[in-house]
Write a protein that holds these residues in place. Structure first.
Motif, PDB file in Angstrom:
ATOM      1  N   THR A   1       0.852  -1.172   0.000  1.00 12.45           N
ATOM      2  CA  THR A   1       0.000   0.000   0.000  1.00 12.45           C
ATOM      3  C   THR A   1       0.891   1.225   0.000  1.00 12.45           C
ATOM      4  OG1 THR A   1      -1.731   1.221   1.188  1.00 12.45           O
ATOM      5  CG2 THR A   1      -0.150   0.002   2.528  1.00 12.45           C
ATOM      6  N   GLN A   2       0.507   2.231  -0.744  1.00  9.62           N
ATOM      7  CA  GLN A   2       1.247   3.487  -0.771  1.00  9.62           C
ATOM      8  C   GLN A   2       0.437   4.548  -0.029  1.00  9.62           C
ATOM      9  OE1 GLN A   2       4.282   3.939  -1.884  1.00  9.62           O
ATOM     10  NE2 GLN A   2       4.485   1.875  -2.692  1.00  9.62           N
ATOM     11  N   ALA A   3       1.052   5.143   0.985  1.00  9.55           N
ATOM     12  CA  ALA A   3       0.368   6.212   1.706  1.00  9.55           C
ATOM     13  C   ALA A   3       0.028   7.348   0.766  1.00  9.55           C
ATOM     14  CB  ALA A   3       1.241   6.721   2.855  1.00  9.55           C
ATOM     15  N   GLY A   4       0.767   7.435  -0.320  1.00  9.94           N
ATOM     16  CA  GLY A   4       0.515   8.505  -1.273  1.00  9.94           C
ATOM     17  C   GLY A   4       1.333   9.724  -0.915  1.00  9.94           C
ATOM     18  N   THR A   5       1.634  10.526  -1.909  1.00  9.12           N
ATOM     19  CA  THR A   5       2.397  11.735  -1.658  1.00  9.12           C
ATOM     20  C   THR A   5       1.570  12.786  -0.928  1.00  9.12           C
ATOM     21  OG1 THR A   5       1.832  12.403  -3.905  1.00  9.12           O
ATOM     22  CG2 THR A   5       3.987  11.411  -3.570  1.00  9.12           C
ATOM     23  N   GLU A   6       0.253  12.673  -1.010  1.00 13.86           N
ATOM     24  CA  GLU A   6      -0.664  13.541  -0.255  1.00 13.86           C
ATOM     25  C   GLU A   6      -1.813  12.660   0.211  1.00 13.86           C
ATOM     26  OE1 GLU A   6      -3.645  16.376   0.949  1.00 13.86           O
ATOM     27  OE2 GLU A   6      -3.879  14.870  -0.619  1.00 13.86           O
ATOM     28  N   PHE A   7      -2.247  12.793   1.468  1.00 14.48           N
ATOM     29  CA  PHE A   7      -3.144  11.799   2.045  1.00 14.48           C
ATOM     30  C   PHE A   7      -4.435  11.634   1.262  1.00 14.48           C
ATOM     31  CE2 PHE A   7      -6.606  10.446   4.810  1.00 14.48           C
ATOM     32  CZ  PHE A   7      -6.111   9.223   5.247  1.00 14.48           C
ATOM     33  N   SER A   8      -5.058  12.719   0.852  1.00 10.69           N
ATOM     34  CA  SER A   8      -6.343  12.568   0.172  1.00 10.69           C
ATOM     35  C   SER A   8      -6.173  11.923  -1.196  1.00 10.69           C
ATOM     36  CB  SER A   8      -7.063  13.922   0.050  1.00 10.69           C
ATOM     37  OG  SER A   8      -6.340  14.820  -0.775  1.00 10.69           O
ATOM     38  N   ALA A   9      -5.061  12.242  -1.890  1.00 10.14           N
ATOM     39  CA  ALA A   9      -4.805  11.587  -3.175  1.00 10.14           C
ATOM     40  C   ALA A   9      -4.522  10.106  -2.951  1.00 10.14           C
ATOM     41  CB  ALA A   9      -3.639  12.257  -3.877  1.00 10.14           C
ATOM     42  N   GLY A  10      -3.732   9.817  -1.914  1.00 11.91           N
ATOM     43  CA  GLY A  10      -3.444   8.423  -1.616  1.00 11.91           C
ATOM     44  C   GLY A  10      -4.688   7.665  -1.203  1.00 11.91           C
ATOM     45  N   ALA A  11      -5.551   8.315  -0.398  1.00 14.84           N
ATOM     46  CA  ALA A  11      -6.778   7.661   0.049  1.00 14.84           C
ATOM     47  C   ALA A  11      -7.711   7.395  -1.126  1.00 14.84           C
ATOM     48  CB  ALA A  11      -7.479   8.524   1.092  1.00 14.84           C
ATOM     49  N   ALA A  12      -7.798   8.367  -2.039  1.00 17.16           N
ATOM     50  CA  ALA A  12      -8.667   8.181  -3.203  1.00 17.16           C
ATOM     51  C   ALA A  12      -8.195   7.024  -4.067  1.00 17.16           C
ATOM     52  CB  ALA A  12      -8.713   9.475  -4.021  1.00 17.16           C
ATOM     53  N   THR A  13      -6.871   6.841  -4.148  1.00 20.40           N
ATOM     54  CA  THR A  13      -6.328   5.729  -4.934  1.00 20.40           C
ATOM     55  C   THR A  13      -6.492   4.411  -4.201  1.00 20.40           C
ATOM     56  OG1 THR A  13      -4.709   7.200  -5.970  1.00 20.40           O
ATOM     57  CG2 THR A  13      -4.253   4.841  -6.046  1.00 20.40           C
ATOM     58  N   ARG A  14      -6.121   4.396  -2.910  1.00 22.86           N
ATOM     59  CA  ARG A  14      -6.154   3.142  -2.147  1.00 22.86           C
ATOM     60  C   ARG A  14      -7.571   2.640  -1.931  1.00 22.86           C
ATOM     61  NH1 ARG A  14      -2.927   3.840   3.220  1.00 22.86           N
ATOM     62  NH2 ARG A  14      -3.398   6.043   2.978  1.00 22.86           N
ATOM     63  N   TRP A  15      -8.523   3.555  -1.783  1.00 29.36           N
ATOM     64  CA  TRP A  15      -9.889   3.130  -1.481  1.00 29.36           C
ATOM     65  C   TRP A  15     -10.843   3.481  -2.609  1.00 29.36           C
ATOM     66  CZ3 TRP A  15      -8.421  -0.027   1.741  1.00 29.36           C
ATOM     67  CH2 TRP A  15      -7.424   0.275   2.665  1.00 29.36           C
ATOM     68  N   GLY A  16     -10.274   3.836  -3.764  1.00 33.49           N
ATOM     69  CA  GLY A  16     -11.094   4.116  -4.924  1.00 33.49           C
ATOM     70  C   GLY A  16     -11.451   2.854  -5.680  1.00 33.49           C
ATOM     71  N   PRO A  17     -11.886   2.988  -6.912  1.00 34.11           N
ATOM     72  CA  PRO A  17     -12.376   1.843  -7.687  1.00 34.11           C
ATOM     73  C   PRO A  17     -11.377   0.714  -7.865  1.00 34.11           C
ATOM     74  CG  PRO A  17     -13.018   3.907  -8.731  1.00 34.11           C
ATOM     75  CD  PRO A  17     -12.085   4.262  -7.619  1.00 34.11           C
ATOM     76  N   ARG A  18     -10.067   1.024  -7.913  1.00 31.65           N
ATOM     77  CA  ARG A  18      -9.082  -0.048  -8.126  1.00 31.65           C
ATOM     78  C   ARG A  18      -9.075  -1.034  -6.964  1.00 31.65           C
ATOM     79  NH1 ARG A  18      -3.227   1.413  -9.512  1.00 31.65           N
ATOM     80  NH2 ARG A  18      -3.221  -0.532 -10.668  1.00 31.65           N
ATOM     81  N   PHE A  19      -9.256  -0.515  -5.727  1.00 32.90           N
ATOM     82  CA  PHE A  19      -9.211  -1.391  -4.562  1.00 32.90           C
ATOM     83  C   PHE A  19     -10.591  -1.664  -3.987  1.00 32.90           C
ATOM     84  CE2 PHE A  19      -4.517  -0.666  -3.182  1.00 32.90           C
ATOM     85  CZ  PHE A  19      -4.118  -1.459  -4.237  1.00 32.90           C
ATOM     86  N   GLN A  20     -11.605  -0.951  -4.422  1.00 38.33           N
ATOM     87  CA  GLN A  20     -12.976  -1.217  -4.016  1.00 38.33           C
ATOM     88  C   GLN A  20     -13.809  -1.370  -5.289  1.00 38.33           C
ATOM     89  OE1 GLN A  20     -14.162  -1.637  -0.802  1.00 38.33           O
ATOM     90  NE2 GLN A  20     -12.031  -1.532  -0.166  1.00 38.33           N
ATOM     91  N   PRO A  21     -13.584  -2.435  -6.035  1.00 42.03           N
ATOM     92  CA  PRO A  21     -14.174  -2.549  -7.383  1.00 42.03           C
ATOM     93  C   PRO A  21     -15.689  -2.592  -7.406  1.00 42.03           C
ATOM     94  CG  PRO A  21     -13.144  -4.618  -6.711  1.00 42.03           C
ATOM     95  CD  PRO A  21     -12.732  -3.593  -5.705  1.00 42.03           C
ATOM     96  N   LYS A  22     -16.326  -2.948  -6.300  1.00 41.53           N
ATOM     97  CA  LYS A  22     -17.793  -3.037  -6.283  1.00 41.53           C
ATOM     98  C   LYS A  22     -18.463  -1.767  -5.768  1.00 41.53           C
ATOM     99  CE  LYS A  22     -18.088  -7.290  -7.776  1.00 41.53           C
ATOM    100  NZ  LYS A  22     -18.708  -7.633  -9.060  1.00 41.53           N
ATOM    101  N   GLY A  23     -17.647  -0.749  -5.467  1.00 41.94           N
ATOM    102  CA  GLY A  23     -18.253   0.499  -5.031  1.00 41.94           C
ATOM    103  C   GLY A  23     -17.588   1.075  -3.796  1.00 41.94           C
ATOM    104  N   ILE A  24     -17.622   2.398  -3.675  1.00 43.23           N
ATOM    105  CA  ILE A  24     -17.007   3.116  -2.580  1.00 43.23           C
ATOM    106  C   ILE A  24     -18.098   3.603  -1.642  1.00 43.23           C
ATOM    107  CG2 ILE A  24     -15.453   5.018  -1.995  1.00 43.23           C
ATOM    108  CD1 ILE A  24     -14.706   5.010  -5.043  1.00 43.23           C
TER     109      ILE A  24
END
Length: 516
Positions: free
Chosen positions: A412-435
């Motif tokens: 998991t990457q914390a991301g260079t900025e938390f909200s960008a990292g959170a959007a990537t980590r918990w966005g469609p790529r890692f929550q494929p059935k919905g956020i």
């Protein structure tokens, strides 16, 4: 944990314990004259399949393959994760937060003399935000327009007052290619940038060779050797042999710094990073839709024994932000202490007194060997049965996004900025059935460039707490990379740019030198 797992962990601990006394965050002082015609040989676990920064599926892999020596990017990040201009000289937001103005350096040229100006930046950013790519297009989604305001001034129009764009432009979206390459070339296999180096040879996923050929580069301290080579090593022993045999000058292979033991020509430098390992859970698949089951998984994992044995020196974690960065909440430490009895009780409470069969656990091939064995056995101990399936690290996210698998053990990457990292980590790529709508709302409320740093950090803490309480995943560790460095190499530091976020992978070997 079964006896076999305990034995493996104990053995690993014995093999690596002696290493820690020799690790530090600083390189030993170097003696000897700097060799301007020297070569630095870099290695890592994976190599980029493409030279195109905008098309990569793995930004870290692209950057660690030394391509930032060929292309300059708009921003950089210091070791604490704060944006700094590279090609950008200064920047500012509009009062409503919906525009970001960038003033560019006026002394940067491509090696054929073409000026790197606002028009070149617009061309690249428009490509980055519209090219059908696996990562960069999504990262650039907040940018709705790019306009040339002056010869060296660009204005980005934003859909929301997001604070993420300088951070995004410190990664692959912000690397600037020659306009002619975009118009007439193939950026996947050709390179033409404003950096001090050009690509001499490239074998996708395997190797890269660069040569310094821009004597008028605007940052001469960044180009202190003549040649840089990169080699990917798929297994530990090949890497160890190459390091000891001086086929490699520096590299990071997670916790394998023990290769330096007894080798006078090698140093080990520890670098805390924003890269972690976690079990991602697909909460749309029964029985993971039940909170008690996800919490049981978290209580079933003996994080301390795994980290002490397999990733010594790294930081056990129960949350989604590392200490020292926005969103970190000390109250969340130990939230899911190892407690097999509680895990079994939670399963019974959820109606599964005899345990559960979750199905396939996707496992990144790059995760430290032994980690998946320990996780599988610890889960089995409380009645949670999984089948580990090892997957190529550059393919695992794509396979996971299909939504068919219950869990994934990966980085998991914390991301260079938390909200960008959170959007990537918990966005469609890692929550494929919905956020979850609640998460989306909290993220939008926090990711606002009009907030001061303290207020934004407090809102990020709220998101972190929500993710922990909902047991969206089972975080295990924040990694401290162990860099093995030949004593001929100078200038490496745990305080290098990007060190605290994506690690120096994103920057090495810029600014390093070789002694004669």
């Amino acid at each position: 944990m079964k006896v076999g797992s305990k034995a493996k962990i104990a053995l690993a601990a014995c093999m690596t314990a002696v290493l820690l006394a020799g690790c530090s965050g600083a390189q030993a002082e170097r003696s000897g004259e700097i060799d301007p015609n020297g070569t630095i040989k870099v290695a890592n676990v994976a190599g980029t399949p493409t030279l195109d920064p905008h098309a990569t599926a793995a930004e870290i892999v692209w950057m660690l393959s030394t391509m930032p020596l060929v292309y300059d990017q708009l921003f950089s990040l210091d070791e604490e994760g704060t944006p700094e201009g590279r090609l950008v000289d200064s920047w500012s937001y509009s009062d409503d937060g919906l525009a970001l103005n960038l003033m560019l350096r006026n002394d940067v040229v491509f090696r054929d003399g073409t000026v790197l100006d606002a028009a070149a930046v617009k061309l690249n950013l428009d490509r980055a935000r519209t090219l059908d790519s696996p990562v960069v297009k999504k990262r650039m989604e907040p940018v709705t327009a790019v306009d040339v305001v002056g010869p060296y001034e660009v204005r980005l129009t934003l859909a929301t007052p997001t604070p993420t764009i300088p951070y995004v432009l410190a990664e692959c979206a912000g690397f600037i290619m020659h306009p002619d390459l975009i118009a007439n070339g193939d950026p996947a296999v050709e390179a033409n940038g404003s950096g001090a180096y050009s690509v001499v040879s490239f074998t996708p996923r395997e190797s890269l060779e660069l040569v310094r050929d821009n004597d008028n580069y605007w940052d001469p301290d960044a180009a202190r050797v003549e040649t840089v080579t990169f080699q990917a090593f798929a297994d530990k022993q090949s890497y160890v042999n190459a390091v000891v045999g001086e086929q490699v000058d520096l590299g990071n292979y997670q916790s394998y710094g023990d290769a330096a033991k007894g080798q006078d020509h090698l140093d080990v430098v520890e670098v805390p990073t924003g890269t972690g390992v976690q079990i991602v859970l697909n909460s749309s698949i029964a029985p993971l839709a039940e909170l008690e089951v996800r919490q049981a998984i978290n209580h079933a994992i003996d994080r301390t024994s795994i980290v002490d044995a397999l990733m010594p020196g790294s930081e056990v974690t129960y949350q989604h932000a590392r200490q020292g960065f926005p969103a970190y909440d000390p109250a969340l430490e130990g939230e899911y202490e190892y407690d097999p009895e509680k895990a079994r009780a939670l399963l019974s409470e959820a109606g599964h007194p005899n345990g559960i069969d979750l199905g396939d656990l996707l496992v990144s091939q790059a995760v430290v060997p032994g980690t998946s064995d320990a996780v599988v056995e610890q889960l089995a101990e409380v009645g949670i049965r999984v089948r580990p399936i090892v997957v190529d690290p550059q393919a695992i996210a794509t396979q996971w996004s299909e939504g068919r698998n219950a869990a994934m053990l990966t980085f998991t990457q914390a991301g260079t900025e938390f909200s960008a990292g959170a959007a990537t980590r918990w966005g469609p790529r890692f929550q494929p059935k919905g956020i979850p709508e609640e998460f989306t709302s909290m993220l939008a409320n926090a990711a606002d460039n009009r907030l001061d740093d303290a207020e934004r950090a407090a809102r990020y803490q709220t998101i972190n707490r929500y993710l922990v309480e909902q047991a969206i995943a089972a975080p295990i560790v924040w990694l401290d990379d162990q860099w093995i460095i030949n004593t001929r190499i100078g200038g490496f530091s745990a305080q290098s740019d990007y060190a605290g976020t994506t690690s120096p992978l994103a920057w090495v070997p810029r600014g390093l030198w070789v002694t004669e």
